[in-house]
Design a protein around this motif. Structure first.
Motif, PDB file in Angstrom:
ATOM      1  N   LEU A   1       0.891  -1.412   0.152  1.00  0.00           N
ATOM      2  CA  LEU A   1      -0.129  -0.053  -0.148  1.00  0.00           C
ATOM      3  C   LEU A   1       1.020   1.309  -0.073  1.00  0.00           C
ATOM      4  CD1 LEU A   1      -2.963  -0.866   2.475  1.00  0.00           C
ATOM      5  CD2 LEU A   1      -3.087  -0.559  -0.128  1.00  0.00           C
ATOM      6  N   SER A   2       2.224   1.405   0.292  1.00  0.00           N
ATOM      7  CA  SER A   2       3.149   2.431  -0.090  1.00  0.00           C
ATOM      8  C   SER A   2       4.039   2.571  -0.993  1.00  0.00           C
ATOM      9  CB  SER A   2       3.758   2.502   1.447  1.00  0.00           C
ATOM     10  OG  SER A   2       4.527   1.484   1.563  1.00  0.00           O
ATOM     11  N   LEU A   3       3.923   1.347  -1.813  1.00  0.00           N
ATOM     12  CA  LEU A   3       4.805   1.510  -3.228  1.00  0.00           C
ATOM     13  C   LEU A   3       4.500   2.839  -3.959  1.00  0.00           C
ATOM     14  CD1 LEU A   3       4.228  -2.462  -4.454  1.00  0.00           C
ATOM     15  CD2 LEU A   3       6.350  -1.225  -3.492  1.00  0.00           C
ATOM     16  N   PRO A   4       5.571   3.169  -4.436  1.00  0.00           N
ATOM     17  CA  PRO A   4       5.455   4.517  -5.435  1.00  0.00           C
ATOM     18  C   PRO A   4       4.534   4.319  -6.613  1.00  0.00           C
ATOM     19  CG  PRO A   4       7.895   4.000  -4.832  1.00  0.00           C
ATOM     20  CD  PRO A   4       7.093   2.756  -4.241  1.00  0.00           C
ATOM     21  N   ALA A   5       3.534   5.008  -6.899  1.00  0.00           N
ATOM     22  CA  ALA A   5       2.536   4.855  -7.975  1.00  0.00           C
ATOM     23  C   ALA A   5       1.856   6.340  -8.220  1.00  0.00           C
ATOM     24  CB  ALA A   5       1.573   3.858  -7.278  1.00  0.00           C
ATOM     25  N   PRO A   6       1.396   6.428  -9.242  1.00  0.00           N
ATOM     26  CA  PRO A   6       0.609   7.675  -9.309  1.00  0.00           C
ATOM     27  C   PRO A   6      -0.651   7.735  -8.630  1.00  0.00           C
ATOM     28  CG  PRO A   6       0.036   5.984 -11.151  1.00  0.00           C
ATOM     29  CD  PRO A   6       1.268   5.505 -10.228  1.00  0.00           C
ATOM     30  N   ASP A   7      -1.108   6.798  -7.629  1.00  0.00           N
ATOM     31  CA  ASP A   7      -2.203   6.741  -6.915  1.00  0.00           C
ATOM     32  C   ASP A   7      -1.866   7.171  -5.590  1.00  0.00           C
ATOM     33  OD1 ASP A   7      -3.570   5.525  -8.935  1.00  0.00           O
ATOM     34  OD2 ASP A   7      -2.372   3.753  -8.652  1.00  0.00           O
ATOM     35  N   PRO A   8      -2.826   8.000  -5.024  1.00  0.00           N
ATOM     36  CA  PRO A   8      -2.545   8.223  -3.576  1.00  0.00           C
ATOM     37  C   PRO A   8      -2.176   6.923  -2.607  1.00  0.00           C
ATOM     38  CG  PRO A   8      -4.609   9.349  -4.228  1.00  0.00           C
ATOM     39  CD  PRO A   8      -4.093   8.271  -5.366  1.00  0.00           C
ATOM     40  N   PRO A   9      -1.095   7.049  -1.843  1.00  0.00           N
ATOM     41  CA  PRO A   9      -0.808   5.950  -0.942  1.00  0.00           C
ATOM     42  C   PRO A   9      -1.796   5.905   0.205  1.00  0.00           C
ATOM     43  CG  PRO A   9       0.690   7.832  -0.661  1.00  0.00           C
ATOM     44  CD  PRO A   9      -0.281   8.082  -1.681  1.00  0.00           C
TER      45      PRO A   9
END
Length: 979
Positions: free
Chosen positions: A747-755
């Motif tokens: 759930l904390s992986l870097p992504a364009p989605d809000p963590p």
């Protein structure tokens, strides 16, 4: 006799309604049956064609030989006779005109009709000399009509060619009628121009229609204007009579001058100056709509051209008149009301009829054509094509409307050709419907096929009419001042500044990037942006709104549905402008999920989805990606991003209150955690190569547990596990730790989605304690070491994800701790008060103004929540209604149970809601969390506007915050601290 019976049977089998009568007619006609059959069986009405052909052959016995000798003449004649009873009658009276059908193309109509009435086509103002000019005009006119109908019915002319030629023929007839009128009146001291209106002016005339005209006159040099106008009036009246008077050859059609200024109450003829004076001062909206079609068709063409040029300037500015769009729409509704008795079978004025299409096209032309000269077309189909090319109408919509229009016009022509009567009502009889269907090429089931096709086109025409004709964008565009609508660079900077844009030059650069070029995308944005600039100006941050629009358009502009959606569904464009100009947070979500624009269409689309529906979609995403935990959770996070956007837009739009926002966000977080837990457990199970040795549950804490999550909230949780029977505790613990760590990582992986950051710091011993405990370990810890603050923290604990039975067992286990049966001892109450006072003194960030801190400041969230929690700790052991994880529910229960005065509950509830809205608004506006009311005036103004305050309401907002929190603090001092 047997031969006749054999022929009759053969004809009946081929589709003749009365085979015996048809056989008898064949014998009378003198034409061999086999010579006729190939052509007759394909015509619209073989019986009608054969009956007319028999009479024609009787009148001129040479006709059968002509048919055998000329295939084109044969095909043309039979096509006409199979549709038009009246043209068949005309040929019986004038069999010599049969030869016209052998001619590929006829000469110029004006010259022929003038010669028919004995006038010189080369004369400047021809005068009729024929002794019976009226009859001669009708015979010549019908001959050309016959030739055109034959080419039309035989598929040799397109719809556009037919309507243009009919219009030109009408113009030629008007010119010939004017020649007759000149000979009758002898008027020489006046110039008279005949302006074609309606379908005649647009060169899209029917076979039989009133011909709408307007007369314009000017005295010749030196002539008296009053006398000249009287002479022009006599001339116009005589011309009208020449067309409508009944003769042995019938009449042509009525010439209708009712579209003139003041209608039938006004003078029949006016000068150009008089026309313009009327239009500038008195004209109604419908008159400008009618003038859209104006074209000089007869008489003094130079004067007619001057008239059209002068009125065009007024026509293309008419859309700026007050209530222009609403007036046109109201007029259409009145027309519909007048034809209700004829119902849906009225193919011109009824719902789904020709007027639906024409009115929609004309309204779009008048609104957008003031800025786009390419839309200034008189005829419907060319105008519709121009609207499509310019991006004002979608390609599919344009195609559907054009197909419906062409079909309805062909049906209209067939109806009128039958008796050469002005009609627009579909027949109900099977024979008439059969003739229509066969004329359109439907031979298998002509009645059924025709009816189905007509209904399909009518429904499509009505759907598109309602979509385009009542498009709210039309009102918005029509109301734009030209300085905004034209986006001219010189005037635009000042205008943008006046609208509230802080960086007008930057705004101009965005506009140029969006609208420059000849692409369809640029064309649609040129239509949208003048309106959207005004919508952006009504938002807290117009510059950010325009920038966001450019960014979204850069990502989605090439997607076929995106700009079409904004153009056709104006509510989407308006709401999008509101969102982009209010919320960097929502704009950021949209940047990475631009397809979510489709959610903006209606309030229903923004309603929070049920937890069951979301849970099913998230679970399906995890299952779909099998053992790839990272891809599975990335898919779930994308789902969360879309739902966050939905909630944010509903919030900005005022569709949900702060409590529902908190529930929706918390529920979404629960679902996300459950999906990530499923993926993490699946991965750990695969690594172990065996079933998991323990059951696992996630307990929500803090705002998540209270169903009060904000946009900026982390997920406060605790992890609990319970070894499966027979499993070694060490193995179970290692597996539980692996699941918890993998859950946090995913759930904390870097992504364009809000963590969604998982915060387990409220667990026993905080960061120093184990990340995961068994249920028995929690029970032992709380029994021996628990402090009052932990009991207080557990007030918000609830099951979030994982094993429901284990979660329920944990919640039941902590109930005796957070809801002590004997209430809270006095020393524990004092400790909680000391802890609260210390937190106020020590936890406030350095440099923060306590009076403006929404969480820890006086009257802020912490104050209200600690009041509710102290009441729960003291009384929930005996008052079960206090057993809730939600702050406001606890306060309401305390008030109902007499533990909190009603006015105090109102004050605390108001403060909690207001302060929570501010914290969410800070995140929405700035795109990053904040706990303090901004001290910078511009930021505070943006927050205030997002909360619904007017542009100059920043100080009112600050005053309200201070008032609400001050009153709340007074209650806190009295109820919590006992002061």
């Amino acid at each position: 006799m047997p031969r006749i019976e054999s022929t009759a049977a053969r004809l009946a089998k081929l589709g003749f309604a009365d085979g015996a009568r048809a056989a008898h007619l064949v014998r009378q006609s003198g034409v061999e049956l086999d010579d006729l059959l190939e052509g007759l069986v394909d015509v619209a009405d073989p019986d009608l064609a054969l009956a007319s052909l028999t009479r024609l052959a009787e009148r001129d016995p040479g006709v059968p030989a002509l048919l055998r000798a000329d295939e084109r003449l044969n095909a043309r004649l039979l096509a006409v006779l199979g549709v038009s009873d009246t043209l068949g009658e005309h040929l019986v009276r004038h069999p010599g005109q049969v030869g016209l059908l052998a001619v590929p193309e006829l000469g110029e109509a004006r010259a022929e009709l003038l010669r028919a009435v004995g006038a010189d086509p080369a004369a400047a103002e021809p005068r009729a000399q024929a002794p019976d000019a009226l009859v001669a005009l009708r015979i010549a006119y019908r001959g050309r009509l016959l030739h055109l109908a034959a080419r039309d019915l035989n598929g040799e002319a397109t719809l556009g060619e037919v309507t243009s030629e009919l219009s030109d023929l009408a113009g030629a007839a008007l010119e010939a009628a004017l020649a007759i009128a000149r000979a009758e009146t002898g008027s020489d001291d006046v110039r008279l121009a005949v302006i074609g209106m309606g379908k005649c002016g647009a060169r899209e005339l029917n076979y039989i229609s009133d011909v709408d005209v307007i007369f314009v006159a000017e005295p010749r040099d030196g002539a008296d204007e009053t006398k000249a106008l009287r002479a022009a009036t006599r001339l116009a009246q005589a011309m009208m009579r020449a067309c409508s008077t009944a003769t042995s050859e019938g009449s042509l059609w009525e010439v209708d001058a009712g579209l003139r200024p003041e209608g039938r109450s006004g003078p029949l003829v006016r000068t150009l100056a008089s026309h313009l004076a009327y239009y500038r001062r008195w004209a109604k909206t419908w008159e400008f709509q009618a003038l859209l079609k104006a074209r000089p068709v007869a008489g003094d063409m130079e004067l007619g051209a001057a008239y059209v040029e002068a009125v065009n300037e007024l026509v293309w500015s008419a859309a700026t008149r007050e209530n222009f769009v609403e007036d046109v729409q109201a007029m259409r509704r009145r027309v519909e009301a007048h034809v209700r008795a004829e119902g849906e079978r009225q193919i011109k004025l009824g719902p789904g009829g020709l007027r639906d299409i024409e009115f929609a096209v004309q309204l779009l032309q008048l609104v957008h054509g003031r800025l786009d000269p390419l839309l200034r077309r008189r005829a419907t189909l060319p105008a519709l094509a121009a609207l499509s090319r310019g991006g004002y109408v979608g390609r599919d919509d344009s195609r559907g409307m054009a197909e419906a229009y062409a079909f309805l016009r062909k049906v209209e022509h067939l109806l009128q050709l039958h008796r050469l009567r002005r009609t627009h009502v579909l027949p109900s009889g099977a024979d008439d419907l059969r003739r229509l269907g066969r004329a359109l090429g439907m031979h298998t089931d002509p009645v059924g096929e025709f009816t189905a096709r007509w209904r399909r086109h009518a429904m499509e025409a009505r759907r598109l009419h309602e979509k385009l004709f009542y498009r709210p964008l039309l009102q918005a565009v029509a109301r734009l001042p030209d300085t905004e609508a034209r986006l001219s660079t010189t005037a635009a900077v000042a205008r943008l500044q006046a609208l509230g844009y802080v960086d007008p030059n930057g705004a101009l650069r965005h506009l140029a990037a969006l609208t420059t070029g000849v692409s369809r995308r640029a064309a649609i944005q040129r239509t949208l942006l003048p309106v959207m600039l005004g919508w952006f100006a009504d938002t807290p941050d117009p510059d950010a709104g325009l920038l966001g629009f450019r960014q979204v358009s850069d990502k989605l502009g090439a997607t076929p549905w995106y700009l079409r959606l904004l153009r056709d569904e104006t509510a989407v464009a308006a709401r999008m402008a509101r969102v982009l100009g209010s919320s960097r947070y929502a704009t950021g979500l949209l940047m990475h999920a631009p397809e979510a624009v489709a959610l903006l269409g209606s309030d229903e689309d923004l309603a929070a989805r049920s937890a069951e529906s979301l849970r099913g979609e998230a679970s399906a995403a995890v299952s779909r990606h099998g053992g790839d935990a990272e891809t599975a959770v990335a898919s779930v996070r994308a789902l969360r991003r879309r739902e966050l956007f939905r909630i944010a837009v509903a919030d900005i739009s005022g569709l949900v209150d702060i409590e529902r926002v908190g529930v929706a966000l918390s529920s979404l977080n629960d679902i996300t955690i459950q999906a990530a837990l499923d993926a993490a457990a699946s991965k750990v199970r695969a690594e172990l190569g065996a079933d998991l040795p323990t059951r696992f549950a996630v307990i929500a804490m803090g705002r998540l547990g209270g169903l009060e999550s904000s946009y900026a909230s982390d997920a406060d949780v605790m992890f609990v596990h319970s070894p499966e029977p027979g499993a070694a505790e060490d193995d179970a613990t290692r597996a539980a730790f692996a699941i918890a760590n993998e859950l946090r990582r995913l759930l904390s992986l870097p992504a364009p989605d809000p963590p969604l950051l998982i915060d387990p710091d409220l667990r026993p011993e905080g960061r120093q304690g184990p990340l995961v405990r068994t249920l028995a370990s929690y029970r032992a810890y709380y029994a021996r070491w628990s402090s009052p603050w932990e009991s207080q923290a557990l007030l918000r604990a609830r099951f979030s994800a994982g094993d429901p039975e284990l979660g329920s067992a944990f919640v039941s286990m902590i109930d005796e701790l957070r809801y002590p049966a004997a209430g809270l001892p006095d020393d524990s109450v004092r400790e909680i008060r000391r802890l609260k006072a210390r937190m106020e003194a020590e936890r406030l960030p350095r440099g923060a103004d306590p009076a403006l801190h929404t969480k820890l400041g006086p009257g802020g969230l912490s104050d209200v929540e600690w009041v509710a929690q102290l009441l729960q700790l003291r009384f929930a052991g005996s008052v079960t209604s206090l057993r809730t994880t939600r702050t406001l529910d606890a306060l309401r229960a305390a008030e109902r149970e007499g533990l909190l005065a009603a006015p105090d509950e109102v004050v605390l509830g108001e403060a909690w809601r207001f302060v929570s809205r501010i914290r969410d608004a800070i995140m929405l506006v700035k795109g990053r969390p904040g706990d303090s009311v901004p001290g910078v005036a511009r930021e505070r103004r943006l927050i205030a506007q997002t909360l619904g305050y007017p542009l100059d309401g920043s100080e009112d907002f600050l005053d309200d915050y201070r008032r609400v929190t001050r009153r709340a603090r007074q209650v806190v001092d009295r109820v919590f601290y006992g002061s």
